[in-house]
Design a protein around this motif. Structure first.
Motif, PDB file in Angstrom:
ATOM      1  N   GLU A  49     -11.645 -12.911 -10.407  1.00  0.00           N
ATOM      2  CA  GLU A  49     -12.118 -13.334  -9.042  1.00  0.00           C
ATOM      3  C   GLU A  49     -12.225 -15.253  -9.752  1.00  0.00           C
ATOM      4  O   GLU A  49     -13.551 -15.112 -11.574  1.00  0.00           O
ATOM      5  N   GLU A  93     -11.939  -0.270   4.518  1.00  0.00           N
ATOM      6  CA  GLU A  93     -12.466  -1.122   4.053  1.00  0.00           C
ATOM      7  C   GLU A  93     -13.473  -0.564   2.489  1.00  0.00           C
ATOM      8  O   GLU A  93     -13.565  -0.674   1.444  1.00  0.00           O
ATOM      9  N   ARG A  97     -13.572  -1.114  -1.622  1.00  0.00           N
ATOM     10  CA  ARG A  97     -14.493  -1.919  -1.481  1.00  0.00           C
ATOM     11  C   ARG A  97     -15.119  -0.506  -2.866  1.00  0.00           C
ATOM     12  O   ARG A  97     -15.371  -1.409  -3.695  1.00  0.00           O
ATOM     13  N   LYS A 100     -13.044  -1.896  -5.860  1.00  0.00           N
ATOM     14  CA  LYS A 100     -13.622  -3.663  -6.246  1.00  0.00           C
ATOM     15  C   LYS A 100     -14.859  -3.276  -7.357  1.00  0.00           C
ATOM     16  O   LYS A 100     -14.804  -4.078  -8.213  1.00  0.00           O
ATOM     17  N   ASN A 113     -11.471  -9.523  -4.184  1.00  0.00           N
ATOM     18  CA  ASN A 113     -12.697 -10.640  -4.128  1.00  0.00           C
ATOM     19  C   ASN A 113     -12.674 -10.181  -2.493  1.00  0.00           C
ATOM     20  O   ASN A 113     -11.881  -9.839  -1.330  1.00  0.00           O
ATOM     21  N   GLU A 114     -14.081 -10.911  -1.612  1.00  0.00           N
ATOM     22  CA  GLU A 114     -13.744 -10.429   0.016  1.00  0.00           C
ATOM     23  C   GLU A 114     -12.837 -11.444   0.759  1.00  0.00           C
ATOM     24  O   GLU A 114     -12.555 -10.848   1.612  1.00  0.00           O
ATOM     25  N   GLN A 115     -12.431 -12.565   0.346  1.00  0.00           N
ATOM     26  CA  GLN A 115     -10.902 -13.053   1.399  1.00  0.00           C
ATOM     27  C   GLN A 115      -9.944 -11.764   1.069  1.00  0.00           C
ATOM     28  O   GLN A 115      -8.840 -11.939   2.251  1.00  0.00           O
ATOM     29  N   ILE A 117      -9.893  -9.045   0.745  1.00  0.00           N
ATOM     30  CA  ILE A 117     -10.719  -7.409   1.231  1.00  0.00           C
ATOM     31  C   ILE A 117     -10.230  -8.407   2.489  1.00  0.00           C
ATOM     32  O   ILE A 117     -10.000  -7.272   3.969  1.00  0.00           O
ATOM     33  N   LYS A 118     -10.697  -9.285   3.502  1.00  0.00           N
ATOM     34  CA  LYS A 118     -10.559  -9.375   5.171  1.00  0.00           C
ATOM     35  C   LYS A 118      -8.781  -9.444   5.111  1.00  0.00           C
ATOM     36  O   LYS A 118      -8.821  -8.966   6.465  1.00  0.00           O
TER      37      LYS A 118
END
Length: 215
Positions: A49, A93, A97, A100, A113-115, A117-118
């Motif tokens: 990350e 999700e 997570r 993660k 990372n969040e990107q 995951i989305k």
């Protein structure tokens, strides 16, 4: 190594592009469309990350053929005694997570990372990414997720909150889909998956299997 254009969803063909460590390209983005295209080509993102996105296609490739899975006597007993319950695609999700936040030996951070995951959630909504959950006393205690390209399941990450949870889930679903999944792409070597039957094969063999799939 090729630097990608974020405006152009393309990659060098990993069959004809070799690198000593398996790093094929750098940059680009994590849009669902690029991720899906990458997995169809045999590429996957893996980086820390905060760094630029790195795209890999290692040679040899660490894989597992479902009909070669090894199940120990202790794991057979755990499955027979129904210590865990198993579901799929129930909480994608949450599985991701948990992967993660899992602390990994010898690894300071995570590539999840969040990107990412989305984008994976969108791939899940499209039916391209799947999650497999392991429960104990109605609590999520393990699971794994990945991308399915035809009959090839590209495993991304797994987690376990109690002993043997992720192993039991992996064995359960690999056995369940042994007549569906031609191959499980484990990507990077791990002792855990080697103990279950994972092995190295030449990159070209993996890519040839992948080319035969109909996504």
């Amino acid at each position: 190594m090729i630097r990608l254009d974020s405006e152009d969803i393309s990659f060098p063909d990993p069959e004809f592009y070799d690198s000593e460590d398996g790093l094929i390209a750098i940059g680009g983005d994590l849009k669902p469309e690029r991720l899906w295209f990458a997995y169809q080509l045999g590429l996957f993102p893996w980086y820390n990350e905060g760094e630029e996105i790195l795209w890999w296609c290692p040679d040899p490739r660490f894989v597992l053929f479902p009909n070669e899975i090894k199940v120990s006597k202790s794991m057979r007993k755990i499955l027979r005694d129904e210590v865990f319950e198993f579901t799929e695609n129930q909480c994608f999700e949450e599985v991701m997570r948990n992967c993660k936040t899992l602390e990994r030996k010898g690894q300071d951070g995570t590539w999840i990372n969040e990107q990412l995951i989305k984008s994976f959630i969108k791939l899940h909504h499209y039916g391209k990414a799947k999650s497999f959950e392991v429960w104990q006393n109605s609590e999520l205690v393990g699971g794994f997720y990945g991308v399915q390209v035809g009959n090839v399941f590209c495993g991304e990450s797994m987690f376990s909150k109690v002993s043997n949870a992720s192993k039991a889930g992996f064995i359960y679903f690999t056995t369940k889909y042994k007549n569906v999944w031609e191959l499980i792409d484990c990507q990077i070597y791990s002792e855990h998956l080697e103990s279950l039957g994972g092995k190295m094969i030449p990159k070209i063999d993996y890519l040839n299997i992948l080319k035969q799939q109909k996504p």
